[in-house]
Design a protein around this motif. Sequence first.
Motif, PDB file in Angstrom:
ATOM      1  N   ASN A 172     -22.369 -23.475  25.488  1.00  0.00           N
ATOM      2  CA  ASN A 172     -22.955 -23.823  24.193  1.00  0.00           C
ATOM      3  C   ASN A 172     -23.660 -25.171  24.257  1.00  0.00           C
ATOM      4  OD1 ASN A 172     -20.753 -25.619  24.289  1.00  0.00           O
ATOM      5  ND2 ASN A 172     -19.477 -24.252  23.038  1.00  0.00           N
ATOM      6  N   VAL A 198     -16.687 -14.908  25.074  1.00  0.00           N
ATOM      7  CA  VAL A 198     -17.954 -15.154  24.375  1.00  0.00           C
ATOM      8  C   VAL A 198     -17.688 -15.819  23.028  1.00  0.00           C
ATOM      9  CG1 VAL A 198     -19.978 -14.085  23.306  1.00  0.00           C
ATOM     10  CG2 VAL A 198     -19.174 -13.267  25.539  1.00  0.00           C
ATOM     11  N   TYR A 230     -18.885 -19.482  21.686  1.00  0.00           N
ATOM     12  CA  TYR A 230     -19.690 -19.471  20.457  1.00  0.00           C
ATOM     13  C   TYR A 230     -19.063 -20.388  19.400  1.00  0.00           C
ATOM     14  CZ  TYR A 230     -21.905 -17.671  16.181  1.00  0.00           C
ATOM     15  OH  TYR A 230     -22.576 -17.559  14.981  1.00  0.00           O
ATOM     16  N   ASN A 231     -17.743 -20.340  19.288  1.00  0.00           N
ATOM     17  CA  ASN A 231     -17.044 -21.138  18.273  1.00  0.00           C
ATOM     18  C   ASN A 231     -16.804 -22.571  18.698  1.00  0.00           C
ATOM     19  OD1 ASN A 231     -16.797 -18.986  16.422  1.00  0.00           O
ATOM     20  ND2 ASN A 231     -14.974 -18.217  17.484  1.00  0.00           N
ATOM     21  N   ARG A 251     -22.425 -10.846  25.369  1.00  0.00           N
ATOM     22  CA  ARG A 251     -22.773 -11.458  24.089  1.00  0.00           C
ATOM     23  C   ARG A 251     -23.078 -10.405  23.037  1.00  0.00           C
ATOM     24  NH1 ARG A 251     -27.430 -15.527  26.053  1.00  0.00           N
ATOM     25  NH2 ARG A 251     -27.940 -13.604  27.198  1.00  0.00           N
ATOM     26  N   ARG A 268     -22.526  -9.519  18.368  1.00  0.00           N
ATOM     27  CA  ARG A 268     -23.820  -9.744  17.707  1.00  0.00           C
ATOM     28  C   ARG A 268     -23.845  -9.266  16.260  1.00  0.00           C
ATOM     29  NH1 ARG A 268     -24.066  -4.881  20.142  1.00  0.00           N
ATOM     30  NH2 ARG A 268     -25.452  -3.252  19.343  1.00  0.00           N
ATOM     31  N   ASN A 327     -22.268 -12.015  14.439  1.00  0.00           N
ATOM     32  CA  ASN A 327     -22.902 -13.291  14.790  1.00  0.00           C
ATOM     33  C   ASN A 327     -24.272 -13.029  15.420  1.00  0.00           C
ATOM     34  OD1 ASN A 327     -20.309 -15.079  14.422  1.00  0.00           O
ATOM     35  ND2 ASN A 327     -19.679 -13.416  15.775  1.00  0.00           N
ATOM     36  N   VAL A 335     -25.787 -15.261  18.214  1.00  0.00           N
ATOM     37  CA  VAL A 335     -25.019 -15.539  19.420  1.00  0.00           C
ATOM     38  C   VAL A 335     -25.921 -15.748  20.634  1.00  0.00           C
ATOM     39  CG1 VAL A 335     -24.662 -13.078  19.921  1.00  0.00           C
ATOM     40  CG2 VAL A 335     -23.098 -14.771  20.893  1.00  0.00           C
ATOM     41  N   LYS A 356     -27.123 -19.365  20.624  1.00  0.00           N
ATOM     42  CA  LYS A 356     -26.068 -20.375  20.668  1.00  0.00           C
ATOM     43  C   LYS A 356     -25.274 -20.348  21.976  1.00  0.00           C
ATOM     44  CE  LYS A 356     -23.593 -21.609  17.240  1.00  0.00           C
ATOM     45  NZ  LYS A 356     -22.637 -21.667  16.104  1.00  0.00           N
ATOM     46  N   VAL A 357     -25.203 -19.177  22.611  1.00  0.00           N
ATOM     47  CA  VAL A 357     -24.469 -19.031  23.877  1.00  0.00           C
ATOM     48  C   VAL A 357     -25.499 -18.772  24.973  1.00  0.00           C
ATOM     49  CG1 VAL A 357     -22.735 -17.700  25.137  1.00  0.00           C
ATOM     50  CG2 VAL A 357     -22.417 -18.164  22.686  1.00  0.00           C
TER      51      VAL A 357
END
Length: 387
Positions: free
Chosen positions: A164, A278, A282-283, A296, A300, A303, A306, A309-310
């Motif tokens: 991230n 994942v 992400y968090n 990922r 999805r 999120n 994703v 962000k990842v």
Amino acid sequence: MRRRTLVPLFVALMLVLGACASTGSDDTTTTTAGGSEETTTTAGGSDETTTTAAETTTTEADPTADWPETIVYGFIPSEQAETLGDAIQPYMDFLSAELGIEVEGVVTPDYNGLVVAMGAGQADLGAFGPFGYVQAQAQYPTLEVLMQSIRFGSATYHGQWFTNDPSICDEEPVDGALENGPDGVVLVDPFDAVALQVGVAFDDDGAKVQETLEDGTPVDFGQACTASLDKVEGMDVAFTSATSTSGAVFPQLQLINLGLDIENDISYSYLGSHTDTVAAVYNGDFDIGLSFDDARRNIREDNPDVGSKVIVFNITDEIPNDVVVARGELPDSLKQAVYDATVAFLSTDEGVALFDEIYGWTDIQPAEDEAFDVVRAAAEQFGITED
């Protein structure tokens, strides 16, 4: 007038001679084509045997006669175990209908749980990653690899390193994916990647397009860059499980080959599934995570950002795709029937959607044990043979 009496006299004479010839004769028994005997008594009191063609009845052996009434099909959690159990049920129902016996799907906590279950005869079939299969077969040699997954025409895949933190990247991350090329890892367009990438979907004509959720929200394309794995030093890393080929074994070998000490140069945890790693990155719970390419997609829907962000920044060497393993004691006809029924399920819309969602499979092929020698070599280098 005299000539009219000759015939009756001749007939009478023949009857008398015939009766005399029959008197005191032995019975003759004739065996028919079917092995039966048929005897007929003549007018003179003798037994006369007549040969007839007996009817022959052929009963074909029932190929399912030695099948068990129920078989257990084990799975390991590539996503959260509670949702995987529900996700596989349509596949189990399809197999049950095709085979005519009950097929019970179970989700074990991890690879080792499924290995133990199959070795103890508590599971008859099991979906394994490559390393899990190699381990299981080493411990229980009667286990047989039944089928190997195909993803978009490829029988191999790779693990992906993601973060991230875009500062890890050598250059600004872009919409793309990483593939193994002749000269090393290369950055490609997301539409050109072997595995279906997050943010990519197929339209009705089979062309790749950006994915949109049912409510109209677009799913971000996956971001990718290139970066050396020595940047992992000092970071918190989320592996899937200790026996996951793409989520632990091959990535850890990469670090060892770079001279990094896994126990001292990084902090790490095993989270259990590719979806969990994942989600953890992400968090923001971990700096780095590992999964198969492209896990990922698994988060999805909840999120859709994703992919942006990842960020994928490195990949492992190619690995033989995951497999389904069968107990060798199962009848060969049942194993073939499971294979054929799985092919049939993958030809349905429901089958395509289910396998894409849980494993990313698009097809299967018969598996050859020799294809997994590269995994055995990695296990030997890593110092792992059996748990």
